[in-house]
Design an enzyme around this catalytic site. Sequence first.
Site, mmCIF file in Angstrom:
data_model
loop_
_atom_site.group_PDB
_atom_site.id
_atom_site.type_symbol
_atom_site.label_atom_id
_atom_site.label_comp_id
_atom_site.label_asym_id
_atom_site.label_seq_id
_atom_site.Cartn_x
_atom_site.Cartn_y
_atom_site.Cartn_z
ATOM 1 N N SER A 87 20.854 9.961 13.143
ATOM 2 C CA SER A 87 21.040 10.634 12.048
ATOM 3 C C SER A 87 19.747 11.072 11.372
ATOM 4 C CB SER A 87 21.757 9.559 11.202
ATOM 5 O OG SER A 87 21.101 8.378 10.881
ATOM 6 N N GLY A 90 16.426 6.602 11.453
ATOM 7 C CA GLY A 90 15.688 5.152 12.070
ATOM 8 C C GLY A 90 16.560 4.294 12.720
ATOM 9 N N ALA A 93 14.653 2.886 15.874
ATOM 10 C CA ALA A 93 13.527 2.017 15.440
ATOM 11 C C ALA A 93 14.099 0.668 14.963
ATOM 12 C CB ALA A 93 12.714 2.884 14.110
ATOM 13 N N ASP A 134 8.073 5.271 12.277
ATOM 14 C CA ASP A 134 9.296 4.417 12.298
ATOM 15 C C ASP A 134 9.631 2.922 12.399
ATOM 16 O OD1 ASP A 134 9.965 7.277 11.886
ATOM 17 O OD2 ASP A 134 11.706 7.300 13.361
HETATM 18 C C1 MEV Z 1 10.914 10.884 13.654
HETATM 19 O O1 MEV Z 1 11.535 10.134 12.683
HETATM 20 C C2 MEV Z 1 9.610 11.481 13.099
HETATM 21 C C3 MEV Z 1 8.677 12.130 13.980
HETATM 22 O O2 MEV Z 1 7.628 12.420 13.332
HETATM 23 C C4 MEV Z 1 8.490 11.806 15.500
HETATM 24 C C5 MEV Z 1 7.540 10.369 15.220
HETATM 25 O O3 MEV Z 1 6.897 10.231 14.249
HETATM 26 O O4 MEV Z 1 7.572 9.839 16.147
HETATM 27 C C6 MEV Z 1 9.506 13.591 14.164
#
Ligand code: MEV
Length: 312
Positions: A87, A90, A93, A134
């Site tokens: 979504s 995160g 993460a 994240d």
């Molecule tokens: C993903 O939440 C954020 C991005 O910048 C990828 C990253 O930082 O690993 C798109």
Amino acid sequence: MPLTMVSASSPAKAILFGEHAVVYGLPALAVSLDRRLEMTVHPSEVWTVDGAPLESRKHRYIRWGAENLWDGGPLNISTRSSIPSASGLGSSAALCCSLISCFLEMRGAMSPEELARKAFEVEYNVQGKASPTDTSCCTHGSAVLVSPDRRDDHLWSISKEERTWHVHHVPLPPMELVVGYTRTPSVTTVMVAKVRDYYQRSGFARETIEEIGQLTMAGLEALKKGDLVEVGALMDRNQALLSILGVSTKELKKLLDAAAPHSYGVKITGAGGGGSMIALTDRPELVEQAIMRIGGTPYRVRPSNTGTTVGP
Ligand code: MEV
């Protein structure tokens, strides 16, 4: 005595500024949210996840972590989550942070810095290119600035290949956010690869990414002053630049347009290509209704000070 059962809890996150740019060493600012993933782990005869055998394809993050960062026997892992997966909030993460915090706790070696490093290793190896934004936000809670230079409120630094990201604590003013979920998945690997391709081909893409970096630092200053009007204006600008990078979609744009009249600012959050947008607002009910009216799923969220917690 080794622990026989541990439980962890990790927050969702939203990126307020700087997604994608942070992959190229520019700053990003992410905030933890009051939705969480809970995990319980205990030794077992065979590896299981939520009652089913550990599968290479379905449980990629857990498998990588188990094979590379765990030196004990099989574990039974149970999860419960209020973070929708893929979504942009995160969920992976949170899964990595809970898993690794359980590993560290079982070995009596838990520390936030070690957790942030190892959880990033899992994301990086499973997703390909990734920044530690994240996983560091999910470890620390509250909000974090990830930047190429070391500043006040430094938490830890993480290096990979040619880059070093410095992670800092950011105090946040009280704020209300509404997430609008498109119900279409955001696949970070695919979107990061798409932006990388554009970045390598186009000077304009590189300038756009530089501008996102500048705007993130302006956003940090506006947040420190508690100036939500300015924060919102900068979010709108960040959104325009993300659209140029090609990570917005028709569905995301519909949600952004619906939420904008009731918000200080709106933008996608995370990798894009699906996933979610966020609205910074003092009229959350109106934003929720507007998102629902056009078929999105709204989540009213607040920043959370609690990062990953783990214990017996
Ligand atoms: C993903 O939440 C954020 C991005 O910048 C990828 C990253 O930082 O690993 C798109």
